[in-house]
Write a protein that holds these residues in place. Structure first.
Motif, PDB file in Angstrom:
ATOM      1  N   VAL A 129      -2.163   1.872  -4.708  1.00 48.47           N
ATOM      2  CA  VAL A 129      -1.353   3.189  -4.833  1.00 48.47           C
ATOM      3  C   VAL A 129      -2.016   4.461  -4.955  1.00 48.47           C
ATOM      4  CG1 VAL A 129       0.064   4.535  -6.365  1.00 48.47           C
ATOM      5  CG2 VAL A 129       0.432   1.800  -6.311  1.00 48.47           C
ATOM      6  N   ARG A 130      -2.155   5.342  -3.729  1.00 50.50           N
ATOM      7  CA  ARG A 130      -2.866   6.470  -3.726  1.00 50.50           C
ATOM      8  C   ARG A 130      -2.072   7.648  -3.725  1.00 50.50           C
ATOM      9  NH1 ARG A 130      -7.419   7.491  -1.065  1.00 50.50           N
ATOM     10  NH2 ARG A 130      -7.917   5.439  -0.513  1.00 50.50           N
ATOM     11  N   VAL A 131      -2.645   8.742  -4.566  1.00 50.05           N
ATOM     12  CA  VAL A 131      -1.990   9.918  -4.716  1.00 50.05           C
ATOM     13  C   VAL A 131      -2.703  11.142  -4.267  1.00 50.05           C
ATOM     14  CG1 VAL A 131      -0.845  11.629  -6.385  1.00 50.05           C
ATOM     15  CG2 VAL A 131      -0.473   9.087  -6.669  1.00 50.05           C
ATOM     16  N   LYS A 132      -2.474  11.938  -3.364  1.00 49.25           N
ATOM     17  CA  LYS A 132      -3.159  13.059  -2.752  1.00 49.25           C
ATOM     18  C   LYS A 132      -3.399  14.236  -3.568  1.00 49.25           C
ATOM     19  CE  LYS A 132      -3.570  10.746   1.320  1.00 49.25           C
ATOM     20  NZ  LYS A 132      -4.615  10.779   2.168  1.00 49.25           N
ATOM     21  N   VAL A 133      -2.500  14.346  -4.825  1.00 44.03           N
ATOM     22  CA  VAL A 133      -2.545  15.805  -5.493  1.00 44.03           C
ATOM     23  C   VAL A 133      -2.787  15.316  -6.845  1.00 44.03           C
ATOM     24  CG1 VAL A 133      -1.513  17.804  -5.762  1.00 44.03           C
ATOM     25  CG2 VAL A 133      -1.133  16.803  -3.789  1.00 44.03           C
ATOM     26  N   HIS A 134      -2.108  15.649  -7.763  1.00 41.11           N
ATOM     27  CA  HIS A 134      -2.341  15.488  -9.372  1.00 41.11           C
ATOM     28  C   HIS A 134      -1.219  14.407  -9.828  1.00 41.11           C
ATOM     29  CE1 HIS A 134      -4.511  18.911  -9.056  1.00 41.11           C
ATOM     30  NE2 HIS A 134      -3.550  19.733  -8.579  1.00 41.11           N
ATOM     31  N   VAL A 135      -1.536  13.730 -10.944  1.00 39.54           N
ATOM     32  CA  VAL A 135      -1.141  12.648 -11.564  1.00 39.54           C
ATOM     33  C   VAL A 135      -0.709  13.111 -13.004  1.00 39.54           C
ATOM     34  CG1 VAL A 135      -0.779  10.144 -12.256  1.00 39.54           C
ATOM     35  CG2 VAL A 135      -1.795  11.275  -9.922  1.00 39.54           C
ATOM     36  N   SER A 136       0.453  12.554 -13.801  1.00 37.22           N
ATOM     37  CA  SER A 136       0.731  12.778 -14.869  1.00 37.22           C
ATOM     38  C   SER A 136       0.012  11.815 -15.969  1.00 37.22           C
ATOM     39  CB  SER A 136       2.152  13.192 -15.296  1.00 37.22           C
ATOM     40  OG  SER A 136       2.362  13.524 -16.575  1.00 37.22           O
ATOM     41  N   GLU A 137       0.569  11.555 -17.048  1.00 36.57           N
ATOM     42  CA  GLU A 137       0.130  10.755 -18.168  1.00 36.57           C
ATOM     43  C   GLU A 137       0.298   9.253 -17.638  1.00 36.57           C
ATOM     44  OE1 GLU A 137       2.062  13.188 -19.450  1.00 36.57           O
ATOM     45  OE2 GLU A 137       0.556  14.393 -20.369  1.00 36.57           O
ATOM     46  N   LYS A 148       0.776  -1.111  -0.115  1.00 35.22           N
ATOM     47  CA  LYS A 148       0.166   0.129   0.038  1.00 35.22           C
ATOM     48  C   LYS A 148       1.002   1.090  -0.064  1.00 35.22           C
ATOM     49  CE  LYS A 148      -3.804  -2.132   2.325  1.00 35.22           C
ATOM     50  NZ  LYS A 148      -4.841  -2.197   3.620  1.00 35.22           N
ATOM     51  N   ILE A 149       1.007   1.855  -1.100  1.00 29.42           N
ATOM     52  CA  ILE A 149       1.758   3.091  -1.333  1.00 29.42           C
ATOM     53  C   ILE A 149       0.935   4.432  -1.446  1.00 29.42           C
ATOM     54  CG2 ILE A 149       3.334   4.233  -2.827  1.00 29.42           C
ATOM     55  CD1 ILE A 149       3.897   1.288  -3.769  1.00 29.42           C
ATOM     56  N   THR A 150       1.337   5.280  -0.618  1.00 30.44           N
ATOM     57  CA  THR A 150       0.778   6.736  -0.637  1.00 30.44           C
ATOM     58  C   THR A 150       1.817   7.815  -0.842  1.00 30.44           C
ATOM     59  OG1 THR A 150      -1.020   5.892   0.775  1.00 30.44           O
ATOM     60  CG2 THR A 150      -0.751   8.349   0.642  1.00 30.44           C
ATOM     61  N   VAL A 151       1.170   8.541  -1.995  1.00 31.31           N
ATOM     62  CA  VAL A 151       2.197   9.840  -2.296  1.00 31.31           C
ATOM     63  C   VAL A 151       1.359  10.845  -1.796  1.00 31.31           C
ATOM     64  CG1 VAL A 151       3.244  10.985  -4.258  1.00 31.31           C
ATOM     65  CG2 VAL A 151       3.110   8.412  -4.331  1.00 31.31           C
ATOM     66  N   THR A 152       2.076  11.798  -1.167  1.00 28.80           N
ATOM     67  CA  THR A 152       1.315  13.008  -0.476  1.00 28.80           C
ATOM     68  C   THR A 152       1.511  14.347  -1.625  1.00 28.80           C
ATOM     69  OG1 THR A 152       3.022  13.774   0.822  1.00 28.80           O
ATOM     70  CG2 THR A 152       1.597  12.330   1.627  1.00 28.80           C
ATOM     71  N   GLY A 153       2.176  14.118  -2.789  1.00 29.35           N
ATOM     72  CA  GLY A 153       2.689  15.019  -3.657  1.00 29.35           C
ATOM     73  C   GLY A 153       2.037  14.619  -5.028  1.00 29.35           C
ATOM     74  N   HIS A 154       2.444  15.436  -5.973  1.00 31.37           N
ATOM     75  CA  HIS A 154       2.315  15.160  -7.379  1.00 31.37           C
ATOM     76  C   HIS A 154       3.106  13.708  -7.949  1.00 31.37           C
ATOM     77  CE1 HIS A 154       0.510  19.124  -7.680  1.00 31.37           C
ATOM     78  NE2 HIS A 154       1.651  19.747  -7.104  1.00 31.37           N
ATOM     79  N   ALA A 155       2.521  13.288  -9.017  1.00 28.76           N
ATOM     80  CA  ALA A 155       3.320  12.080  -9.490  1.00 28.76           C
ATOM     81  C   ALA A 155       3.408  12.189 -11.112  1.00 28.76           C
ATOM     82  CB  ALA A 155       2.449  10.744  -9.182  1.00 28.76           C
ATOM     83  N   GLY A 156       4.620  11.867 -11.556  1.00 28.47           N
ATOM     84  CA  GLY A 156       4.907  11.843 -12.908  1.00 28.47           C
ATOM     85  C   GLY A 156       4.169  10.968 -13.775  1.00 28.47           C
ATOM     86  N   VAL A 157       4.918  10.683 -15.044  1.00 31.88           N
ATOM     87  CA  VAL A 157       4.268   9.580 -15.832  1.00 31.88           C
ATOM     88  C   VAL A 157       4.389   8.327 -15.379  1.00 31.88           C
ATOM     89  CG1 VAL A 157       4.648   8.652 -18.081  1.00 31.88           C
ATOM     90  CG2 VAL A 157       4.714  11.196 -17.760  1.00 31.88           C
ATOM     91  N   GLY A 158       3.403   7.417 -15.613  1.00 33.11           N
ATOM     92  CA  GLY A 158       3.636   5.873 -15.374  1.00 33.11           C
ATOM     93  C   GLY A 158       3.487   5.509 -14.028  1.00 33.11           C
ATOM     94  N   GLU A 181      -6.564  11.498  -6.130  1.00 35.06           N
ATOM     95  CA  GLU A 181      -7.661  12.300  -5.140  1.00 35.06           C
ATOM     96  C   GLU A 181      -7.858  13.586  -5.792  1.00 35.06           C
ATOM     97  OE1 GLU A 181      -7.021  12.531  -1.060  1.00 35.06           O
ATOM     98  OE2 GLU A 181      -6.853  10.322  -0.920  1.00 35.06           O
ATOM     99  N   ARG A 182      -7.130  13.808  -6.890  1.00 37.38           N
ATOM    100  CA  ARG A 182      -7.307  15.381  -7.652  1.00 37.38           C
ATOM    101  C   ARG A 182      -7.501  14.973  -9.036  1.00 37.38           C
ATOM    102  NH1 ARG A 182      -4.656  20.067  -4.261  1.00 37.38           N
ATOM    103  NH2 ARG A 182      -5.618  19.504  -2.049  1.00 37.38           N
ATOM    104  N   ASP A 183      -6.495  15.512  -9.865  1.00 34.30           N
ATOM    105  CA  ASP A 183      -6.474  15.440 -11.160  1.00 34.30           C
ATOM    106  C   ASP A 183      -5.740  14.445 -11.879  1.00 34.30           C
ATOM    107  OD1 ASP A 183      -8.692  17.480 -11.365  1.00 34.30           O
ATOM    108  OD2 ASP A 183      -7.147  18.961 -11.259  1.00 34.30           O
ATOM    109  N   ALA A 184      -5.954  13.933 -13.136  1.00 33.69           N
ATOM    110  CA  ALA A 184      -5.170  13.047 -13.776  1.00 33.69           C
ATOM    111  C   ALA A 184      -4.985  13.492 -15.223  1.00 33.69           C
ATOM    112  CB  ALA A 184      -5.363  11.643 -13.623  1.00 33.69           C
ATOM    113  N   SER A 185      -3.905  13.435 -15.881  1.00 27.01           N
ATOM    114  CA  SER A 185      -3.916  13.606 -17.423  1.00 27.01           C
ATOM    115  C   SER A 185      -4.584  12.461 -18.006  1.00 27.01           C
ATOM    116  CB  SER A 185      -2.149  13.954 -17.691  1.00 27.01           C
ATOM    117  OG  SER A 185      -2.220  14.302 -18.958  1.00 27.01           O
ATOM    118  N   SER A 186      -4.241  12.632 -19.388  1.00 27.95           N
ATOM    119  CA  SER A 186      -4.706  11.505 -20.219  1.00 27.95           C
ATOM    120  C   SER A 186      -4.005  10.189 -19.981  1.00 27.95           C
ATOM    121  CB  SER A 186      -4.764  11.914 -21.758  1.00 27.95           C
ATOM    122  OG  SER A 186      -3.373  11.942 -21.991  1.00 27.95           O
ATOM    123  N   ARG A 187      -4.453   9.193 -20.339  1.00 25.01           N
ATOM    124  CA  ARG A 187      -3.947   7.884 -20.222  1.00 25.01           C
ATOM    125  C   ARG A 187      -3.507   7.364 -21.811  1.00 25.01           C
ATOM    126  NH1 ARG A 187      -5.913   2.106 -18.493  1.00 25.01           N
ATOM    127  NH2 ARG A 187      -4.024   1.019 -18.795  1.00 25.01           N
TER     128      ARG A 187
END
Length: 116
Positions: free
Chosen positions: A88-96, A68-78, A110-116
């Motif tokens: 896998v949980r991300v608290k902010v924004h995620v890229s492609e 169980k992985i939690t990221v409290t910031g933004h995350a990049g591609v992949g 938890e917030r926005d995600a770019s295209s897949r």
């Protein structure tokens, strides 16, 4: 909870620590100072709880199995690419390509995600 400082031991040191545990290990880890580094917490094969405090680069949490992985910031591609199980949980924004080629598990953005 064990604290791993990525700024001090690097990505290889963090991942080696997480990989060298027995498969039935149930430890908790907090990763500090990720500073947008790539491939953090990849290929985990144990029911660990990993909290990453900050932004991560490409392929964080890829090939996850059981953790169980939690990221409290933004995350990049992949993010969570080729995940088999776990969460896998991300608290902010995620890229492609978040969750690309996943075969199981749960990906929460938890917030926005770019295209897949």
């Amino acid at each position: 909870m064990e604290i791993l400082d990525l700024k001090k031991i690097g990505v290889r040191g963090v991942n080696s620590t997480l990989h060298d545990l027995p498969q039935d290990s149930r430890q908790n880890f907090k990763i500090q100072n990720p500073q947008g580094q790539h491939s953090i917490a990849c290929g985990l094969d144990a029911p660990l709880i990993v909290e990453i405090k900050g932004h991560v680069g490409f392929y964080c949490g890829g090939m996850n199995k059981f953790a169980k992985i939690t990221v409290t910031g933004h995350a990049g591609v992949g993010l969570a690419e080729n995940m088999m199980s776990g969460c896998v949980r991300v608290k902010v924004h995620v890229s492609e390509c978040a969750g690309a080629s996943g075969h199981g598990g749960l990906l929460v953005i938890e917030r926005d995600a770019s295209s897949r």
